[in-house]
Write an enzyme that holds these catalytic residues in place. Structure first.
Site, PDB file in Angstrom:
ATOM      1  N   ARG A  48      -0.910   8.606  -2.450  1.00 16.45           N
ATOM      2  CA  ARG A  48      -1.167   7.356  -1.726  1.00 16.45           C
ATOM      3  C   ARG A  48      -1.431   7.697  -0.267  1.00 16.45           C
ATOM      4  O   ARG A  48      -1.228   8.836   0.158  1.00 16.45           O
ATOM      5  CB  ARG A  48      -0.058   6.318  -1.899  1.00 16.45           C
ATOM      6  CG  ARG A  48       1.356   6.770  -2.094  1.00 16.45           C
ATOM      7  CD  ARG A  48       2.054   7.340  -0.882  1.00 16.45           C
ATOM      8  NE  ARG A  48       1.853   6.562   0.319  1.00 16.45           N
ATOM      9  CZ  ARG A  48       1.907   7.064   1.527  1.00 16.45           C
ATOM     10  NH1 ARG A  48       2.161   8.355   1.720  1.00 16.45           N
ATOM     11  NH2 ARG A  48       1.725   6.320   2.599  1.00 16.45           N
ATOM     12  N   GLY A  49      -1.856   6.679   0.488  1.00 14.46           N
ATOM     13  CA  GLY A  49      -2.289   6.927   1.866  1.00 14.46           C
ATOM     14  C   GLY A  49      -3.810   7.031   1.849  1.00 14.46           C
ATOM     15  O   GLY A  49      -4.376   7.730   0.994  1.00 14.46           O
ATOM     16  N   ALA A  50      -4.461   6.324   2.788  1.00 14.79           N
ATOM     17  CA  ALA A  50      -5.922   6.184   2.724  1.00 14.79           C
ATOM     18  C   ALA A  50      -6.677   7.522   2.668  1.00 14.79           C
ATOM     19  O   ALA A  50      -7.469   7.744   1.738  1.00 14.79           O
ATOM     20  CB  ALA A  50      -6.392   5.327   3.890  1.00 14.79           C
ATOM     21  N   ARG A  91      -7.955   1.386  -6.370  1.00 17.47           N
ATOM     22  CA  ARG A  91      -7.297   0.582  -5.321  1.00 17.47           C
ATOM     23  C   ARG A  91      -8.381   0.027  -4.395  1.00 17.47           C
ATOM     24  O   ARG A  91      -9.300   0.760  -4.024  1.00 17.47           O
ATOM     25  CB  ARG A  91      -6.277   1.428  -4.519  1.00 17.47           C
ATOM     26  CG  ARG A  91      -5.065   1.842  -5.343  1.00 17.47           C
ATOM     27  CD  ARG A  91      -3.987   2.475  -4.480  1.00 17.47           C
ATOM     28  NE  ARG A  91      -3.215   1.486  -3.758  1.00 17.47           N
ATOM     29  CZ  ARG A  91      -2.310   1.797  -2.822  1.00 17.47           C
ATOM     30  NH1 ARG A  91      -2.087   3.066  -2.493  1.00 17.47           N
ATOM     31  NH2 ARG A  91      -1.628   0.846  -2.203  1.00 17.47           N
ATOM     32  N   ASP A 238      -5.735   1.450   6.681  1.00 11.53           N
ATOM     33  CA  ASP A 238      -6.442   1.691   5.421  1.00 11.53           C
ATOM     34  C   ASP A 238      -7.895   1.259   5.511  1.00 11.53           C
ATOM     35  O   ASP A 238      -8.734   1.734   4.762  1.00 11.53           O
ATOM     36  CB  ASP A 238      -5.730   0.967   4.278  1.00 11.53           C
ATOM     37  CG  ASP A 238      -4.379   1.621   4.042  1.00 11.53           C
ATOM     38  OD1 ASP A 238      -3.434   1.329   4.815  1.00 11.53           O
ATOM     39  OD2 ASP A 238      -4.268   2.454   3.128  1.00 11.53           O
ATOM     40  N   ASN A 248      -3.550  -2.597   7.368  1.00 15.15           N
ATOM     41  CA  ASN A 248      -2.569  -1.520   7.148  1.00 15.15           C
ATOM     42  C   ASN A 248      -1.443  -2.075   6.280  1.00 15.15           C
ATOM     43  O   ASN A 248      -1.421  -3.264   5.920  1.00 15.15           O
ATOM     44  CB  ASN A 248      -2.051  -0.981   8.486  1.00 15.15           C
ATOM     45  CG  ASN A 248      -1.268   0.305   8.307  1.00 15.15           C
ATOM     46  OD1 ASN A 248      -1.720   1.228   7.628  1.00 15.15           O
ATOM     47  ND2 ASN A 248      -0.084   0.390   8.881  1.00 15.15           N
ATOM     48  N   LYS A 249      -0.513  -1.214   5.974  1.00 12.06           N
ATOM     49  CA  LYS A 249       0.612  -1.562   5.095  1.00 12.06           C
ATOM     50  C   LYS A 249       1.247  -2.893   5.480  1.00 12.06           C
ATOM     51  O   LYS A 249       1.427  -3.184   6.657  1.00 12.06           O
ATOM     52  CB  LYS A 249       1.637  -0.428   5.154  1.00 12.06           C
ATOM     53  CG  LYS A 249       2.879  -0.589   4.318  1.00 12.06           C
ATOM     54  CD  LYS A 249       2.617  -0.956   2.876  1.00 12.06           C
ATOM     55  CE  LYS A 249       1.687   0.006   2.154  1.00 12.06           C
ATOM     56  NZ  LYS A 249       1.220  -0.534   0.844  1.00 12.06           N
TER      57      LYS A 249
HETATM   58  O1  MRU Z   1       0.100   1.736  -0.170  1.00 11.83           O
HETATM   59  P1  MRU Z   1      -0.002   3.033   0.562  1.00 11.83           P
HETATM   60  O2  MRU Z   1       1.266   3.796   0.605  1.00 11.83           O
HETATM   61  O3  MRU Z   1      -1.178   3.857   0.070  1.00 11.83           O
HETATM   62  O4  MRU Z   1      -0.334   2.601   2.030  1.00 11.83           O
HETATM   63  C1  MRU Z   1      -0.500   3.571   3.030  1.00 11.83           C
HETATM   64  C2  MRU Z   1      -0.639   3.011   4.372  1.00 11.83           C
HETATM   65  O5  MRU Z   1      -0.721   1.820   4.567  1.00 11.83           O
HETATM   66  C3  MRU Z   1      -0.830   3.967   5.486  1.00 11.83           C
HETATM   67  O6  MRU Z   1      -0.267   3.447   6.636  1.00 11.83           O
HETATM   68  C4  MRU Z   1      -2.318   4.142   5.613  1.00 11.83           C
HETATM   69  O7  MRU Z   1      -2.872   4.755   4.495  1.00 11.83           O
HETATM   70  C5  MRU Z   1      -2.840   4.758   6.803  1.00 11.83           C
HETATM   71  S1  MRU Z   1      -2.228   6.299   7.335  1.00 11.83           S
HETATM   72  C6  MRU Z   1      -2.669   7.516   6.344  1.00 11.83           C
END
Ligand code: MRU
Length: 358
Positions: A48-50, A91, A238, A248-249
């Site tokens: 996970r993470g963009a 996603r 993201d 973002n999250k």
């Molecule tokens: O749902 P996730 O864990 O994939 O969400 C990740 C985030 O929101 C991060 O803050 C985002 O990807 C940016 S930083 C790499």
């Protein structure tokens, strides 16, 4: 960390990824031999993470290329397109997913050679995306760390570290760089409900880097901001729209509101691969809705918190409007308002003079 979050194994032609669902309890590496499994791993948040899911999807295409029994380049291209459609559906919010797939497909467009050459080109482009990610993160970290002063307490949301990328990290990469430069910093780690990426992953990473931190419940952020205990907020993104609205999250928006109200600078750290200039504003960013079980399955003292009959809503991201943002750190410098202009410049490679305020 002992390995990158995502690594291609040249000998077995398989993809290895740290299983992030198991951390911090267990460090386990999952091995993938087909792209369908990679799509599932993205959906289930093994990875996970963009930036990380972008690189994972790119390697997913490499797996698809080696899986394919196509006897000619045209059939292989058709198989790749098919695989890309499966992977992009995993996603919806992080634009890096589509960006990476697009980039791999584009790199193979002009290859007129054999099926084997095409396969190699797909893998080479996926590997470049992964390698560049690390280099870009370190450039962002240098620009971002210049904003941090000795003694700062920094508030951070979700996980934006090595685990959210191929290696090093975005917002957490900035924090890491400042620490490496010898600045004495402290991090307040939003635990980040419902998947707890902060309490599980960011805290785990900070422990490894030896950076002092405290985990706080998400709803304590306003308390610390209002008491003057936080000097800066750093978060990831993201997808960032052309006007500087940042998806973002979930919870980032509330944090930005509280930061603004208390005059605390708020900086998203965003590689240009996460900037989507095709979207005029954050209103157009698709927001992923995840399973309500992620909210409802919380247990306290080994007992489920919510009544068995409870229902829940679970948006995975929110949009922070540009007006709440002090500056957006990219690998090409720091963009300041008006973002319509400065973000475009960053995407085009920055210009002399960017990277300093004003
Ligand atoms: O749902 P996730 O864990 O994939 O969400 C990740 C985030 O929101 C991060 O803050 C985002 O990807 C940016 S930083 C790499």
């Amino acid at each position: 960390m002992t390995m990158r979050t995502i690594e291609w194994d040249d000998n077995s032609h398989k993809l290895k990824m740290i299983d992030q669902r198991l951390l911090p309890g267990r460090f386990e590496v999952a091995v993938f031999s087909d792209y369908q499994q990679v799509g599932q791993a993205i959906r289930q948040m093994v990875v996970r993470g963009a930036p990380a899911i972008g690189a994972a999807a790119a390697f997913g295409l490499a797996l698809a290329a080696f899986q394919s029994s196509a006897g000619d380049p045209a059939s292989l291209r058709a198989d790749l397109l098919n695989a890309a459609q499966t992977l992009i559906a995993a996603r919806p919010t992080a634009v890096n997913l589509g960006w990476a797939l697009e980039r791999v497909l584009h790199a193979t467009k002009d290859i007129n050679g054999s099926v084997d050459e095409l396969r190699k080109a797909v893998l080479a482009e996926a590997q470049s995306i992964a390698d560049e990610d690390v280099e870009i993160n370190q450039r962002m970290a240098t620009h971002g760390a210049a904003l941090i002063e000795d003694g700062d307490t920094i508030l951070h949301h979700c996980n934006t570290g090595a685990l959210a990328t191929v290696d090093w990290g975005t917002a957490l990469g900035v924090i890491r760089m400042a620490h490496q430069q010898g600045k004495r910093i402290h991090v307040l780690v939003d635990e980040t409900r419902p998947r707890l990426q902060g309490a599980r992953l960011t805290a785990w990473e900070l422990s490894q880097y030896g950076i002092p931190y405290d985990i706080i419940s998400d709803n304590a952020a306003g308390y610390f901001l209002s008491r003057g205990e936080v000097q800066k907020c750093f978060v990831g993104s993201d997808r960032t729209a052309a006007n500087g609205d940042v998806a973002n999250k979930i919870g980032t928006y509330m944090l930005a509101l509280a930061a603004k109200d208390n005059g605390v600078p708020f900086y998203p750290v965003v590689p240009t691969s996460t900037i989507d200039l095709s979207l005029a504003s954050g209103e157009e960013i698709p927001i992923e809705m995840r399973d309500s079980a992620e909210v409802l399955s919380l247990a306290l003292f080994e007992r489920r918190v919510a009544p068995e009959s409870a229902s829940a809503r679970n948006p995975a991201f929110d949009v922070t409007p540009a007006r709440l943002i002090t500056g957006i750190v990219t690998e090409n410098g720091v963009a300041y308002p008006p973002f319509e202009q400065s973000l475009r410049e960053m995407v085009q490679g920055g210009r002399p003079g960017t990277g300093s305020r004003g």
